[in-house]
Design an enzyme around this catalytic site. Structure first.
Site, PDB file in Angstrom:
ATOM      1  N   HIS A 162       0.845  -1.209   0.000  1.00  0.00           N
ATOM      2  CA  HIS A 162       0.000   0.000   0.000  1.00  0.00           C
ATOM      3  C   HIS A 162       0.879   1.258   0.000  1.00  0.00           C
ATOM      4  O   HIS A 162       0.916   2.035   0.964  1.00  0.00           O
ATOM      5  CB  HIS A 162      -0.892  -0.022   1.243  1.00  0.00           C
ATOM      6  CG  HIS A 162      -2.085   0.876   1.172  1.00  0.00           C
ATOM      7  ND1 HIS A 162      -1.983   2.223   0.930  1.00  0.00           N
ATOM      8  CD2 HIS A 162      -3.400   0.610   1.294  1.00  0.00           C
ATOM      9  CE1 HIS A 162      -3.206   2.747   0.930  1.00  0.00           C
ATOM     10  NE2 HIS A 162      -4.082   1.787   1.151  1.00  0.00           N
ATOM     11  N   GLU A 222      -0.499   1.215  -5.604  1.00  0.00           N
ATOM     12  CA  GLU A 222      -0.438   0.024  -4.753  1.00  0.00           C
ATOM     13  C   GLU A 222      -0.434  -1.252  -5.591  1.00  0.00           C
ATOM     14  O   GLU A 222      -1.475  -1.722  -6.021  1.00  0.00           O
ATOM     15  CB  GLU A 222      -1.646   0.022  -3.807  1.00  0.00           C
ATOM     16  CG  GLU A 222      -1.875   1.346  -3.106  1.00  0.00           C
ATOM     17  CD  GLU A 222      -3.268   1.471  -2.477  1.00  0.00           C
ATOM     18  OE1 GLU A 222      -3.871   0.450  -2.104  1.00  0.00           O
ATOM     19  OE2 GLU A 222      -3.765   2.605  -2.381  1.00  0.00           O
TER      20      GLU A 222
HETATM   21  C1  BG6 Z   1      -6.960   1.836  -0.482  1.00  0.00           C
HETATM   22  C2  BG6 Z   1      -8.385   1.521  -0.813  1.00  0.00           C
HETATM   23  O1  BG6 Z   1      -6.142   0.779  -0.876  1.00  0.00           O
HETATM   24  O2  BG6 Z   1      -6.816   2.014   0.909  1.00  0.00           O
HETATM   25  C3  BG6 Z   1      -9.288   2.635  -0.285  1.00  0.00           C
HETATM   26  O3  BG6 Z   1      -8.537   1.373  -2.213  1.00  0.00           O
HETATM   27  C4  BG6 Z   1      -9.035   2.880   1.181  1.00  0.00           C
HETATM   28  O4  BG6 Z   1     -10.648   2.295  -0.525  1.00  0.00           O
HETATM   29  C5  BG6 Z   1      -7.546   3.114   1.404  1.00  0.00           C
HETATM   30  O5  BG6 Z   1      -9.798   3.986   1.610  1.00  0.00           O
HETATM   31  C6  BG6 Z   1      -7.142   3.361   2.852  1.00  0.00           C
HETATM   32  O6  BG6 Z   1      -7.588   2.358   3.682  1.00  0.00           O
HETATM   33  P1  BG6 Z   1      -7.366   2.448   5.227  1.00  0.00           P
HETATM   34  O7  BG6 Z   1      -7.982   1.200   5.807  1.00  0.00           O
HETATM   35  O8  BG6 Z   1      -5.883   2.507   5.462  1.00  0.00           O
HETATM   36  O9  BG6 Z   1      -8.051   3.701   5.691  1.00  0.00           O
END
Ligand code: BG6
Length: 263
Positions: free
Chosen positions: A138, A243
């Site tokens: 991510h 990502e």
């Molecule tokens: C991304 C998703 O990978 O992560 C989004 O596509 C999401 O939908 C984002 O909002 C952040 O997620 P989190 O759980 O870290 O707030």
């Protein structure tokens, strides 16, 4: 790199930071880090699939304290981390198929002069049971200004747009950002290098091995204002998430089998 989530929180090239990290990110293990490179396993987002339905968004790898295995080579500097059920966040791990899946993750991080390589190996350590998973890096990339930024090399690719819950073929010559954007580009040939371009200059190149899907995300104003750990509130101007993952479907591993991938 924090042991919590084995999260890379800073990476510099010649003194210039490449990753975005929220000023409000919790670095004390109280919640996943907002920024850097959190790791997503064994599920991307939420899933209704059997065995995954009770897991919180993005699984437990990012909220588990990994074991630091040490430095494996000095030049280029390379370090390794591992995660297995013994170290996994117990509460969340127990929600994956009732905590019945034996696994080993090896994360290798290599720092080169002009790039950072993160590699993952997932092994099914069970002797009788098969299971499946998603994997995703991510990665929060740092940029100067989102409205000057384009993401290249995705036209013609199939994408699932999480904002409007629709699948379509990307028809724009490049991705630009004027509002919240949250898309899963599916099955993109790993020959394609995903480029982040700012005012005509390539500022990041994202290369993948065995990671067919790419999530592109910027939360923009409303979404980032609803995230308590997203600081400063106009920080969305300075970041874009590219990502690389295997998230459009699950990877299945038989007992003893391994799968590996890198960005
Ligand atoms: C991304 C998703 O990978 O992560 C989004 O596509 C999401 O939908 C984002 O909002 C952040 O997620 P989190 O759980 O870290 O707030």
């Amino acid at each position: 790199i924090l042991k919590y989530g084995a999260t890379i929180i800073s990476w510099e090239i010649e003194g210039v930071e490449q990753l975005w990290l929220s000023e409000g990110a919790k670095l004390d293990g109280s919640k996943p880090v907002r920024g850097g490179i959190p790791l997503v396993f064994p599920v991307f987002g939420k899933s209704n699939e059997k065995g995954f339905e009770n897991l919180p968004q993005h699984g437990f790898a990012r909220n588990s304290t990994w074991e630091f295995l040490g430095q494996t080579t000095e030049n280029p500097p390379t370090v390794q981390f591992a995660l297995s059920p013994e170290q996994a966040n117990e509460e969340i791990y127990s929600k994956w198929d009732n905590g019945d899946n034996d696994f080993t993750l090896f994360l290798t991080i290599q720092l080169n002069n002009d790039n950072l390589t993160t590699s993952i190996e997932v092994t099914n350590s069970d002797s009788i049971k098969s299971w499946k998973f998603n994997w995703l890096f991510h990665t929060y990339l740092k940029i100067n200004e989102i409205e000057d930024t384009l993401v290249n090399n995705l036209p013609g690719e199939l994408c699932y747009d999480q904002i409007i819950s629709e699948t379509y073929k990307e028809s724009h010559p490049a991705i630009d950002f004027h509002q919240e954007l949250d898309r899963i580009y599916q099955n993109v040939s790993t020959d394609k290098i995903i480029q982040v371009i700012e005012l005509g200059k390539v500022v990041h190149n994202v290369q993948r091995e065995n990671l067919p899907d790419i999530v592109v995300w910027n939360p923009w104003i409303e979404k980032s204002s609803n995230m308590g750990d997203f600081q400063p509130k106009d920080g969305y101007h300075k970041m874009v998430c590219i990502e690389p993952g295997h998230v459009n479907d699950f990877v299945e591993l038989k007992p003893g089998q391994s799968w590996s991938a890198k960005q």
